[in-house]
Design an enzyme around this catalytic site. Structure first.
Site, PDB file in Angstrom:
ATOM      1  N   CYS A  51     -58.155  -7.218  60.142  1.00  0.00           N
ATOM      2  CA  CYS A  51     -57.515  -8.163  59.217  1.00  0.00           C
ATOM      3  C   CYS A  51     -56.784  -9.295  59.930  1.00  0.00           C
ATOM      4  O   CYS A  51     -56.129 -10.111  59.288  1.00  0.00           O
ATOM      5  CB  CYS A  51     -56.588  -7.414  58.272  1.00  0.00           C
ATOM      6  SG  CYS A  51     -57.518  -6.276  57.234  1.00  0.00           S
ATOM      7  N   HIS A 104     -47.678 -11.368  56.838  1.00  0.00           N
ATOM      8  CA  HIS A 104     -48.928 -10.618  56.659  1.00  0.00           C
ATOM      9  C   HIS A 104     -48.807  -9.748  55.414  1.00  0.00           C
ATOM     10  O   HIS A 104     -49.772  -9.611  54.666  1.00  0.00           O
ATOM     11  CB  HIS A 104     -49.192  -9.752  57.902  1.00  0.00           C
ATOM     12  CG  HIS A 104     -50.370  -8.850  57.749  1.00  0.00           C
ATOM     13  ND1 HIS A 104     -51.659  -9.331  57.726  1.00  0.00           N
ATOM     14  CD2 HIS A 104     -50.464  -7.502  57.576  1.00  0.00           C
ATOM     15  CE1 HIS A 104     -52.502  -8.311  57.555  1.00  0.00           C
ATOM     16  NE2 HIS A 104     -51.809  -7.191  57.458  1.00  0.00           N
ATOM     17  N   LYS A 111     -50.328 -13.089  49.750  1.00  0.00           N
ATOM     18  CA  LYS A 111     -51.190 -11.996  49.271  1.00  0.00           C
ATOM     19  C   LYS A 111     -50.717 -11.490  47.907  1.00  0.00           C
ATOM     20  O   LYS A 111     -51.473 -10.829  47.202  1.00  0.00           O
ATOM     21  CB  LYS A 111     -51.197 -10.857  50.280  1.00  0.00           C
ATOM     22  CG  LYS A 111     -51.937 -11.197  51.586  1.00  0.00           C
ATOM     23  CD  LYS A 111     -52.036 -10.000  52.508  1.00  0.00           C
ATOM     24  CE  LYS A 111     -52.748 -10.346  53.809  1.00  0.00           C
ATOM     25  NZ  LYS A 111     -51.887 -11.075  54.765  1.00  0.00           N
ATOM     26  N   HIS A 148     -55.414  -9.017  49.408  1.00  0.00           N
ATOM     27  CA  HIS A 148     -55.615  -9.016  50.854  1.00  0.00           C
ATOM     28  C   HIS A 148     -57.015  -9.537  51.185  1.00  0.00           C
ATOM     29  O   HIS A 148     -58.012  -8.864  50.946  1.00  0.00           O
ATOM     30  CB  HIS A 148     -55.420  -7.611  51.402  1.00  0.00           C
ATOM     31  CG  HIS A 148     -55.368  -7.560  52.904  1.00  0.00           C
ATOM     32  ND1 HIS A 148     -55.501  -8.688  53.689  1.00  0.00           N
ATOM     33  CD2 HIS A 148     -55.212  -6.513  53.760  1.00  0.00           C
ATOM     34  CE1 HIS A 148     -55.425  -8.340  54.959  1.00  0.00           C
ATOM     35  NE2 HIS A 148     -55.250  -7.033  55.035  1.00  0.00           N
ATOM     36  N   PHE A 195     -52.054  -9.032  60.888  1.00  0.00           N
ATOM     37  CA  PHE A 195     -52.169  -7.776  61.625  1.00  0.00           C
ATOM     38  C   PHE A 195     -53.385  -6.996  61.125  1.00  0.00           C
ATOM     39  O   PHE A 195     -53.772  -7.147  59.967  1.00  0.00           O
ATOM     40  CB  PHE A 195     -50.909  -6.917  61.433  1.00  0.00           C
ATOM     41  CG  PHE A 195     -49.606  -7.669  61.622  1.00  0.00           C
ATOM     42  CD1 PHE A 195     -49.453  -8.609  62.641  1.00  0.00           C
ATOM     43  CD2 PHE A 195     -48.528  -7.442  60.767  1.00  0.00           C
ATOM     44  CE1 PHE A 195     -48.250  -9.306  62.803  1.00  0.00           C
ATOM     45  CE2 PHE A 195     -47.325  -8.130  60.919  1.00  0.00           C
ATOM     46  CZ  PHE A 195     -47.186  -9.060  61.937  1.00  0.00           C
ATOM     47  N   PHE A 252     -56.179  -3.256  61.539  1.00  0.00           N
ATOM     48  CA  PHE A 252     -56.438  -1.891  61.993  1.00  0.00           C
ATOM     49  C   PHE A 252     -56.628  -1.861  63.509  1.00  0.00           C
ATOM     50  O   PHE A 252     -57.184  -2.791  64.103  1.00  0.00           O
ATOM     51  CB  PHE A 252     -57.722  -1.350  61.347  1.00  0.00           C
ATOM     52  CG  PHE A 252     -57.550  -0.853  59.931  1.00  0.00           C
ATOM     53  CD1 PHE A 252     -56.323  -0.436  59.450  1.00  0.00           C
ATOM     54  CD2 PHE A 252     -58.649  -0.784  59.078  1.00  0.00           C
ATOM     55  CE1 PHE A 252     -56.181   0.046  58.145  1.00  0.00           C
ATOM     56  CE2 PHE A 252     -58.515  -0.309  57.776  1.00  0.00           C
ATOM     57  CZ  PHE A 252     -57.283   0.103  57.311  1.00  0.00           C
TER      58      PHE A 252
END
Lengths: 83, 407
Positions: free
Chosen positions: B162, B299, B329, B334, B391, B393
Site C-alpha cells: 500500500c 496513511h 481515506k 483505501h 505504509f 504490508f
C-alpha cells in the site's frame, strides 16, 4: 447451419473482434493484411473460432489460409457444411 | 541537486474522474463508498467498496493495445491521459524525448483468476488468448502504458504494497534530482474488483458498517472498525525544473522530500518506529523545519492498530507543532497500491485551492489521536507544504513532502 449463415457469422465476429468494417471482409481479400493481424492476434483468432464454433484451429492449418474465402472454406469443411 | 516539480496530474477515483470533480468532492467531504451486493453473495465479510466505473477507452487505444490491459491498467490509462494533457505533453513530444515511467501496482488478481478459470475449463493454454500474460503480470500497468505512450526512459513497476504509489513518486523524484531522467510519469493503480479484495476481506480487516457505507471508513475515530477497499489510478508528471522552464509549462508543485523505512517486524501489524523514521527522513531530506509543514495527509486506513501507531509516530515526530491532519481515506476508502499517488494528487489539489480536506466520520477521537490536530471539517486556509504518509504490508513505509512552487 447453412454455408451463407456460417459466412455471415464469421464476418460478424471477426469485424467486431478486430474492429474493421464488415464490408472489408470479402472472399478475395487477404485475411492477415485486411485485419492487420500479427502473431499475437492469431492466438485471439483461435480463441474466437473456438468460442463461436467449438473447435480449435491448429497452427499448421493457418499455412493454407490466405484469403477470407480460404477461411470460409476451412471452417465449412471443419463443420461438414456443404451447402 | 536538481529541483523536481510536478507539471501534470490525472485521477480516476471513486470521488471523481477528473481533477475538478475530485477537488469538489474533497472540499465537500463527499464519500465514494457503496455496498456491493455481489460481494455478499460471494461470501465476503464486508461488501463495502469504493465505486469506480470502468472508463471507455475504445477509440482512444487500439484493440491490440487494449487486449493486454487489466482493470488497473485501464484506470491508469485514463489518469495518465489526463496527466499528459495537463502537462502539455503530446505524442510527438513523447516520441522525440526520453520520458520514463515508474508506477505502483501490486496485483492483477482478476486477470490471473479469470485465466485460471479458462485453463481449468478448456484444458488448453492457447485458449487463454494473447492478452492473458500481459494482463496478469504485476508490471501490467507499466508495460501497457509504456507501449501505448511510446515511453523511452526508465520503465518498471514498484510493488511496495500500500506504499507502492508513494514509493513510485519517491523514486521518480530521486531519478530526476540526480540527473538520470528529465521527465518521469509516476503514479499508482489499484484494481477494484472483488477478485483482488477477497483474501484481504478474509483477514477481517474491513469495516462491517454496511448499513451506512458513507460513514463506514472512520480513520482515527474511536469507533473505527476497519478499512474499506477501493481503487482506481492516479498519475503525476514529475519533471526537472529546467525541463519545465524550457517547455514553458505551469508548475503545479515541487517534490522536496522523500523518506522511507522498513519496520523489520510483523507482516501486517505496523509499529511506531518504522513510520517515525520514514517521517524524519523525509523532513531531513526536504531541509525544512517541522514547523513549515501545514498539513499531514495521513496513511490512516481506519484499522484500530494502524491508526493508533501512525498517530503516535506523527505526534512523536511533530511534538509541539500541530499541523492539520486528515486521512482522505475517510472519503475514498483505501486505494491500496494507488493510495500514495492519489494522496499526493489530493494534497496538490488542496494546495492549489487553499483548503484542507476533512477527515470525515471523525466524531470522537480515539485516545491516541487526541494529541493530533485532526480536522473533521474542511478548513479554508493557505496550504504551502504537505507531508503525505503511506505504509504497507511487510512494514514498508514511504513519506513524501510536497510544496507550493516558489521560484
Amino acid at each position: 447451419m447453412k454455408r451463407a449463415e456460417i459466412i455471415e457469422k464469421i464476418i460478424s465476429f471477426m469485424s467486431e473482434e478486430f474492429e474493421v468494417e464488415p464490408e472489408v471482409i470479402k472472399p478475395e481479400a487477404e485475411l492477415m493484411k485486411t485485419l492487420d493481424l500479427d502473431s499475437l492476434d492469431l492466438v485471439d483468432l483461435v480463441v474466437i473460432i473456438e468460442k463461436n464454433f467449438g473447435f480449435k484451429v491448429e497452427a499448421k492449418d493457418f499455412v493454407n489460409i490466405k484469403t477470407f474465402g480460404d477461411f470460409f472454406e476451412y471452417v465449412c469443411q471443419k463443420l461438414n457444411i456443404t451447402e | 541537486m536538481r529541483r523536481v516539480v510536478v507539471t501534470g496530474m490525472g485521477i480516476h477515483s471513486c470521488i471523481g474522474y477528473s481533477i475538478d470533480e475530485v477537488r469538489d468532492s474533497l472540499f465537500k467531504g463527499k464519500s465514494g463508498i457503496v455496498f456491493d451486493p455481489e460481494r455478499k453473495q460471494l461470501g465476503f465479510r464486508s461488501a463495502l467498496t469504493g465505486k469506480v466505473d470502468m472508463p471507455d477507452i475504445k477509440g482512444k487505444v487500439s484493440r491490440r493495445e487494449r487486449v493486454g490491459m487489466a482493470d488497473e491498467g485501464i484506470y491508469a490509462y485514463a489518469a495518465t491521459d489526463q496527466a499528459f494533457l495537463h502537462a502539455k505533453i503530446d505524442m510527438d513530444f513523447l516520441e522525440k524525448n526520453e520520458v520514463g515511467i515508474l508506477y505502483g501496482n501490486d496485483s492483477s488478481a482478476k486477470a490471473v483468476i479469470d485465466a485460471a478459470d479458462i485453463m481449468r475449463e478448456k484444458k488448453d493454454t492457447m485458449l487463454l488468448g494473447s492478452g492473458a500474460i500481459f494482463q496478469g503480470m504485476n508490471s501490467t500497468v507499466t508495460m501497457n502504458l509504456a507501449t501505448i505512450f511510446k515511453l523511452r526512459g526508465i520503465n518498471f513497476t514498484i510493488s511496495g504494497a500500500c506504499a507502492s504509489g508513494s514509493h513510485a513518486i519517491g523514486l521518480g523524484y530521486l531519478m530526476i534530482r540526480s540527473g538520470l531522467q528529465e521527465i518521469v510519469l509516476c503514479g499508482g493503480a489499484q484494481e477494484v474488483n472483488h477478485h483482488s479484495m477477497a483474501s484481504f476481506d478474509g483477514l477481517s480487516a474491513f469495516s462491517t458498517r454496511e448499513s451506512e457505507p458513507e460513514k463506514a471508513c472512520r480513520p482515527f475515530d474511536k469507533d473505527r472498525d476497519g478499512l474499506v477497499p477501493s481503487g482506481g489510478a492516479a498519475s503525476l508528471i514529475l519533471e526537472s525544473y529546467e525541463s519545465a522552464v524550457k517547455r514553458g509549462v505551469p508548475i503545479l508543485a515541487e517534490v522536496i522530500g522523500y523518506g522511507f523505512s522498513s519496520n523489520g517486524s510483523h507482516i501486517s501489524v505496523p509499529n511506531v518506529d518504522g513510520p517515525f523514521r520514514s517521517l524524519n527522513m523525509a523532513i531531513k531530506d526536504s531541509g525544512l523545519d517541522l514547523r513549515d509543514i501545514d498539513y499531514v495527509n495521513a496513511h490512516a486506513t481506519a484499522t484500530p492498530v494502524g491508526d493508533m501507531n501512525e498517530a503516535k509516530a506523527i505526534d512523536l515526530a511533530f511534538g509541539e507543532h500541530k499541523p492539520y491532519v486528515s486521512s482522505t481515506k475517510s472519503m475514498t476508502g483505501h486505494e491500496c497500491w494507488m493510495a500514495g499517488a492519489s494522496e499526493a494528487v489530493y494534497s496538490v489539489i488542496m494546495m492549489h485551492n487553499d483548503f484542507v480536506a476533512p477527515n470525515i466520520n471523525f466524531s470522537q477521537p480515539g485516545e491516541e489521536a487526541k494529541p493530533l490536530n485532526i480536522t473533521p471539517v474542511t478548513v479554508e486556509m493557505k496550504v504551502n507544504t504537505v507531508l503525505s504518509n503511506s505504509f504497507g504490508f511487510g512494514g514498508t513505509n514511504s513519506t513524501l513532502i510536497l510544496r507550493k512552487f516558489v521560484k
